[in-house]
Design a protein around this motif. Structure first.
Motif, mmCIF file in Angstrom:
data_model
loop_
_atom_site.group_PDB
_atom_site.id
_atom_site.type_symbol
_atom_site.label_atom_id
_atom_site.label_comp_id
_atom_site.label_asym_id
_atom_site.label_seq_id
_atom_site.Cartn_x
_atom_site.Cartn_y
_atom_site.Cartn_z
ATOM 1 N N PRO A 15 0.838 -1.209 0.000
ATOM 2 C CA PRO A 15 0.000 0.000 0.000
ATOM 3 C C PRO A 15 0.876 1.263 0.000
ATOM 4 O O PRO A 15 1.821 1.351 0.784
ATOM 5 C CB PRO A 15 -0.790 -0.100 1.314
ATOM 6 C CG PRO A 15 -0.383 -1.384 1.959
ATOM 7 C CD PRO A 15 0.816 -1.927 1.273
ATOM 8 N N ASP A 31 -0.991 8.414 -1.673
ATOM 9 C CA ASP A 31 -1.607 8.917 -2.911
ATOM 10 C C ASP A 31 -0.553 9.509 -3.839
ATOM 11 O O ASP A 31 -0.621 9.348 -5.059
ATOM 12 C CB ASP A 31 -2.631 10.018 -2.579
ATOM 13 C CG ASP A 31 -3.879 9.421 -1.955
ATOM 14 O OD1 ASP A 31 -4.033 8.179 -1.999
ATOM 15 O OD2 ASP A 31 -4.687 10.198 -1.412
ATOM 16 N N TYR A 59 1.523 6.729 -5.517
ATOM 17 C CA TYR A 59 0.663 6.064 -6.501
ATOM 18 C C TYR A 59 0.531 6.938 -7.759
ATOM 19 O O TYR A 59 0.708 6.477 -8.893
ATOM 20 C CB TYR A 59 -0.726 5.789 -5.904
ATOM 21 C CG TYR A 59 -1.531 4.893 -6.805
ATOM 22 C CD1 TYR A 59 -1.513 3.508 -6.651
ATOM 23 C CD2 TYR A 59 -2.275 5.431 -7.861
ATOM 24 C CE1 TYR A 59 -2.203 2.687 -7.514
ATOM 25 C CE2 TYR A 59 -2.968 4.611 -8.727
ATOM 26 C CZ TYR A 59 -2.930 3.239 -8.552
ATOM 27 O OH TYR A 59 -3.603 2.428 -9.423
ATOM 28 N N ASP A 60 0.261 8.204 -7.524
ATOM 29 C CA ASP A 60 0.035 9.153 -8.606
ATOM 30 C C ASP A 60 1.275 9.281 -9.512
ATOM 31 O O ASP A 60 1.181 9.195 -10.740
ATOM 32 C CB ASP A 60 -0.305 10.501 -7.946
ATOM 33 C CG ASP A 60 -0.799 11.531 -8.917
ATOM 34 O OD1 ASP A 60 -1.331 11.140 -9.964
ATOM 35 O OD2 ASP A 60 -0.646 12.747 -8.626
ATOM 36 N N ALA A 98 -5.535 0.255 -8.638
ATOM 37 C CA ALA A 98 -6.162 1.545 -8.324
ATOM 38 C C ALA A 98 -7.167 1.407 -7.181
ATOM 39 O O ALA A 98 -7.294 2.316 -6.356
ATOM 40 C CB ALA A 98 -6.842 2.110 -9.561
ATOM 41 N N ARG A 119 -5.012 0.883 -4.029
ATOM 42 C CA ARG A 119 -3.852 1.801 -3.922
ATOM 43 C C ARG A 119 -2.591 1.040 -3.521
ATOM 44 O O ARG A 119 -1.885 1.410 -2.593
ATOM 45 C CB ARG A 119 -4.128 2.913 -2.891
ATOM 46 C CG ARG A 119 -5.222 3.852 -3.316
ATOM 47 C CD ARG A 119 -4.633 5.118 -3.864
ATOM 48 N NE ARG A 119 -5.394 5.563 -5.029
ATOM 49 C CZ ARG A 119 -5.082 6.606 -5.776
ATOM 50 N NH1 ARG A 119 -4.020 7.307 -5.510
ATOM 51 N NH2 ARG A 119 -5.782 6.945 -6.810
ATOM 52 N N THR A 120 -2.347 -0.067 -4.220
ATOM 53 C CA THR A 120 -1.137 -0.839 -3.931
ATOM 54 C C THR A 120 -0.259 -0.902 -5.176
ATOM 55 O O THR A 120 -0.720 -0.698 -6.302
ATOM 56 C CB THR A 120 -1.466 -2.288 -3.508
ATOM 57 O OG1 THR A 120 -2.231 -2.886 -4.547
ATOM 58 C CG2 THR A 120 -2.200 -2.339 -2.183
#
Ligand code: AMP
Ligand code: MG
Length: 339
Positions: A91, A94, A97-98, A156, A159-160
């Motif tokens: 995980p 944000d 991830y982005d 998505a 969020r991993t």
């Protein structure tokens, strides 16, 4: 504590079409080392306190992002992902991830010329810088087998991020500064500061232009200084511009220079002096594309730039003892070949 480097433009007579609000704005400049380079902010604000509080907050944002994206800090989120993300989906924040999702998009567009999984090859390049020796064929083959953005799996919904091969290493060196510049500019804008510029090393993110001006004047750094030093400048607003080049960071082995920009298809740093400038709507895209277009054959790079809305490219490549320029449609005037 931030340093207020300049506080002077309010002394210059202002054009009469300025709004009452704009006429009261003063020019401020701040700079601080971040992410191994100097970050600089120029902005217009009504008073010192507003300006320095906003700049403080923007630099704090850069610090937060450095703690997430650094490959030099063992405890950064990126390094934890590299350690733990190969056994199970990991995980992530944000932000991470982005920036990884945006990296994959540029990898796809550039068919892997830009590849955020380039870490094992960057490590070999850094070894070469220390030892003065190029990697041998087996070291190169081992590292290359670990470099492929398609082995980076983003989920998505959860969020991993999952790294499908043990030993994979991510490197945000070609996109992280641009991402930070975007985030800093957005933060300034959220505080009501619209007329701002954030410079993160070679990445420039621009908001609304200075009062009474059509745009920010941005010097473009190329190895061809025959037209002056800096070679040229363009006027831009509400956009971003990035330049990637070989001239500053390289390692020399047996008389050949290998740039810190690596061609994932050979595993080695690019040879020969060159620079690639990309304009885009945001700095994340400009940063990543400037690296991608450095690696791609020039004609492919120009084609890619022209296929994307808001994107333009300007490439300078060594040609014998001189330089050759390649300019995509839509690159603004100011640099030779611009429109
Ligand atoms: P830039 O100065 O933005 O072109 O980024 C160069 C940095 O990105 C290098 O120092 C490496 O950390 C990393 N890098 C090198 N080659 C690549 C590549 N082909 N794709 C993505 N990142 C790269
Ligand atoms: Mg870049």
């Amino acid at each position: 504590m931030l340093m207020n480097l300049a506080l002077g433009l309010s002394l210059i007579p202002l054009p009469c079409q300025l709004s009452a609000r704009d006429a009261l704005l003063k020019h401020y400049e701040f700079s601080l080392p971040r992410m191994g380079t100097i970050f600089r902010i120029e902005l217009y604000a009504p008073d010192d306190a507003t300006a320095s509080k906003a700049a403080d907050a923007a630099f704090a944002r850069a610090e937060e992002l450095e703690q997430i994206m650094s490959d030099y800090r063992e405890d950064s989120e990126l390094m934890r992902l590299a350690r733990e993300g190969t056994s199970a989906p990991f995980p992530v924040s944000d932000e991470l991830y982005d920036v990884l999702a945006k990296s994959i998009r540029i990898s796809e567009l550039s068919h892997g010329a830009f590849d955020v999984t380039v870490g094992p090859l960057v490590e070999l390049w850094r070894n070469t810088r220390t030892t003065g020796r190029l990697p041998d064929a087996s070291e190169l083959a081992r590292a290359r087998a670990l470099v492929d953005y398609r082995n980076l799996e983003l989920d998505a919904a959860h969020r991993t991020v999952f790294l499908k091969r043990a030993g994979m290493k991510l490197d945000l060196g070609a996109i992280g500064k641009g991402y930070a510049a975007d985030q800093m500019l957005a933060l300034l804008q959220s505080r009501g500061i619209r007329q701002a510029m954030v410079v993160a090393g070679g990445e420039v993110a621009l908001g609304a232009p200075p009062p009474g001006k059509a745009g920010w004047k941005v010097a473009i750094d190329t190895p061809d200084t025959s037209t002056g030093n800096p070679p040229c400048a363009i006027l831009l607003r509400d956009a971003a511009v990035s330049t990637s080049g070989n001239s500053r960071q390289f390692v020399e082995v047996a008389g050949k220079r290998y740039s810190h920009i690596i061609d994932p298809s050979t595993g080695l740093g690019l040879e020969g002096a060159a620079s690639t400038t990309v304009i885009a709507r945001n700095s994340t895209t400009a940063d990543a594309l400037a690296t991608a277009l450095s690696v791609m054959p020039v004609a492919d790079g120009i084609r890619l730039a022209e296929s994307l809305a808001g994107v333009a490219g300007y490439m300078v490549r060594q040609a014998g003892n001189g330089w050759k320029r390649y300019v995509s449609r839509g690159f603004p005037k100011g640099c030779p070949g611009g429109q």
